[in-house]
Design a protein around this motif. Structure first.
Motif, PDB file in Angstrom:
ATOM      1  N   LYS A 168       0.844  -1.183   0.000  1.00 19.89           N
ATOM      2  CA  LYS A 168       0.000   0.000   0.000  1.00 19.89           C
ATOM      3  C   LYS A 168       0.884   1.238   0.000  1.00 19.89           C
ATOM      4  N   GLN A 169       0.500   2.219  -0.835  1.00 15.72           N
ATOM      5  CA  GLN A 169       1.247   3.463  -0.989  1.00 15.72           C
ATOM      6  C   GLN A 169       2.643   3.232  -1.571  1.00 15.72           C
ATOM      7  N   ASP A 170       2.769   2.216  -2.432  1.00 15.29           N
ATOM      8  CA  ASP A 170       4.045   1.995  -3.103  1.00 15.29           C
ATOM      9  C   ASP A 170       4.178   2.944  -4.291  1.00 15.29           C
ATOM     10  N   PHE A 171       5.289   2.819  -5.026  1.00 15.99           N
ATOM     11  CA  PHE A 171       5.548   3.745  -6.129  1.00 15.99           C
ATOM     12  C   PHE A 171       4.483   3.660  -7.212  1.00 15.99           C
ATOM     13  N   LEU A 172       4.007   2.450  -7.525  1.00 11.87           N
ATOM     14  CA  LEU A 172       2.992   2.325  -8.573  1.00 11.87           C
ATOM     15  C   LEU A 172       1.685   2.993  -8.158  1.00 11.87           C
ATOM     16  N   LEU A 201       0.738 -13.485  -1.262  1.00 15.23           N
ATOM     17  CA  LEU A 201       1.606 -13.391  -2.443  1.00 15.23           C
ATOM     18  C   LEU A 201       0.824 -13.659  -3.720  1.00 15.23           C
ATOM     19  N   TRP A 202      -0.066 -14.624  -3.680  1.00 15.87           N
ATOM     20  CA  TRP A 202      -0.931 -14.896  -4.837  1.00 15.87           C
ATOM     21  C   TRP A 202      -1.766 -13.659  -5.172  1.00 15.87           C
ATOM     22  N   ALA A 203      -2.365 -13.067  -4.148  1.00 14.38           N
ATOM     23  CA  ALA A 203      -3.214 -11.892  -4.372  1.00 14.38           C
ATOM     24  C   ALA A 203      -2.412 -10.733  -4.950  1.00 14.38           C
ATOM     25  N   LYS A 219      -3.540  -7.191  -6.073  1.00 11.92           N
ATOM     26  CA  LYS A 219      -4.157  -6.636  -4.873  1.00 11.92           C
ATOM     27  C   LYS A 219      -3.085  -6.343  -3.824  1.00 11.92           C
ATOM     28  N   ARG A 220      -3.133  -5.163  -3.263  1.00 16.45           N
ATOM     29  CA  ARG A 220      -2.198  -4.805  -2.197  1.00 16.45           C
ATOM     30  C   ARG A 220      -2.762  -5.313  -0.872  1.00 16.45           C
ATOM     31  N   VAL A 221      -2.120  -6.325  -0.325  1.00 18.08           N
ATOM     32  CA  VAL A 221      -2.581  -6.922   0.921  1.00 18.08           C
ATOM     33  C   VAL A 221      -1.406  -7.079   1.875  1.00 18.08           C
ATOM     34  N   SER A 222      -1.696  -7.115   3.168  1.00 20.17           N
ATOM     35  CA  SER A 222      -0.658  -7.299   4.176  1.00 20.17           C
ATOM     36  C   SER A 222      -0.316  -8.777   4.294  1.00 20.17           C
ATOM     37  N   SER A 223       0.937  -9.084   4.646  1.00 24.52           N
ATOM     38  CA  SER A 223       1.369 -10.466   4.802  1.00 24.52           C
ATOM     39  C   SER A 223       0.893 -11.045   6.126  1.00 24.52           C
TER      40      SER A 223
END
Length: 283
Positions: free
Chosen positions: A222-226, A271-273, A279-283
């Motif tokens: 979340k909130q990465d460069f992309l 990782l699949w998501a 999809k930006r999801v937490s590990s």
């Protein structure tokens, strides 16, 4: 009705052409058709890939080619293993270069990847294609003064392609096309503010007026460069998860739903998501 002065000559030409075609053997017709297709392929990216490179262009790649021909500022996020680097950092630059016949119209291209090593691999593919494909060998330099090495290629038509790692020095260059491939992949080496500073402070100024900037990759956090680029209204955004909203695979010729389900079962859900569903999801 006023007579068209061109009509008699056109009619004669049509008659002569029909007679010529009727006089040709099947093998002669096939040879002529093959030659015509090859000539047309130099001005059409999908035909270039099919005829010159002898590769198939699945539906999603045809859409990518259309986006590339339509938009000057483009972001394409797509599932892993679905040909992003192959098309954006190999086939499209190669197609763009071979279109140029007049050195006065030469273009320069920068290939930027998450690492300098990967960028050089993308450039090496282009070099190998030029050296081995009979339809592209004319692009090889004809003078020793031309650069033909791992980080830069100068073509016989004065076009050039350079490779850079994301974050490495690009200042001083001016490019007609800049392709940024997977900038977030090794995101741990640069913070998001550092990525933004490099992109907006070094990459954007290096794009010539009227030039094209293309970014492709996968989301990481979340909130990465992309996500920064997604919020930028100057860029046109397109998203290609491996399975669409209708439950259909993006590239059914390569990965059926059963193939994708096997991949899903082999890795953690987050990782699949992230890698395949974007999809930006937490590990």
């Amino acid at each position: 009705m006023e007579n068209n002065p061109l009509q008699p000559s056109q009619s004669k030409l049509t008659t002569e052409l029909r007679a010529k075609l009727q006089s040709m053997t099947t093998s002669e017709l096939e040879s002529s058709l093959s030659s015509l297709r090859k000539k047309l392929s130099f001005a059409n990216p999908a035909e270039f890939i099919r005829v010159v490179m002898e590769l198939q262009t699945p539906r999603h790649m045809l859409e990518w080619l259309n986006h590339l021909e339509t938009h000057k500022k483009l972001l394409v996020e797509a599932s892993r293993d679905h040909g992003k680097s192959w098309l954006f950092s190999y086939l499209y630059p190669l197609y763009s270069i071979q279109r140029i016949k007049n050195p006065k119209e030469a273009i320069s291209i920068a290939l930027i990847s998450y690492s300098e090593e990967q960028a050089k691999k993308n450039l090496a593919r282009i070099r190998k294609a030029i050296e081995s494909n009979p339809s592209l060998k004319w692009l090889m330099p004809k003078s020793k003064s031309y650069t033909w090495e791992s980080g830069m290629l100068n073509m016989s038509n004065d076009c050039s392609v350079e490779s850079f790692g994301f974050g490495s020095s690009i200042r001083g260059g001016h490019y007609h096309k800049v392709i940024v491939d997977d900038p977030c992949k090794d995101h741990g080496t640069m913070s998001v503010p550092e990525q933004e500073n490099f992109f907006f402070g070094a990459v954007i100024p290096a794009v010539r007026r009227g030039g094209q900037i293309v970014i492709t990759g996968n989301p990481i956090d979340k909130q990465d460069f992309l996500e920064v680029i997604e919020r930028n209204k100057e860029f046109k955004h397109f998203f290609y998860p491996c399975i669409n909203e209708k439950g259909e695979p993006l590239w059914p010729e390569q990965y059926t739903l059963a193939d994708l389900d096997e991949k899903r079962r082999m890795q953690p859900a987050h990782l699949w998501a992230r890698e395949y569903l974007l999809k930006r999801v937490s590990s």
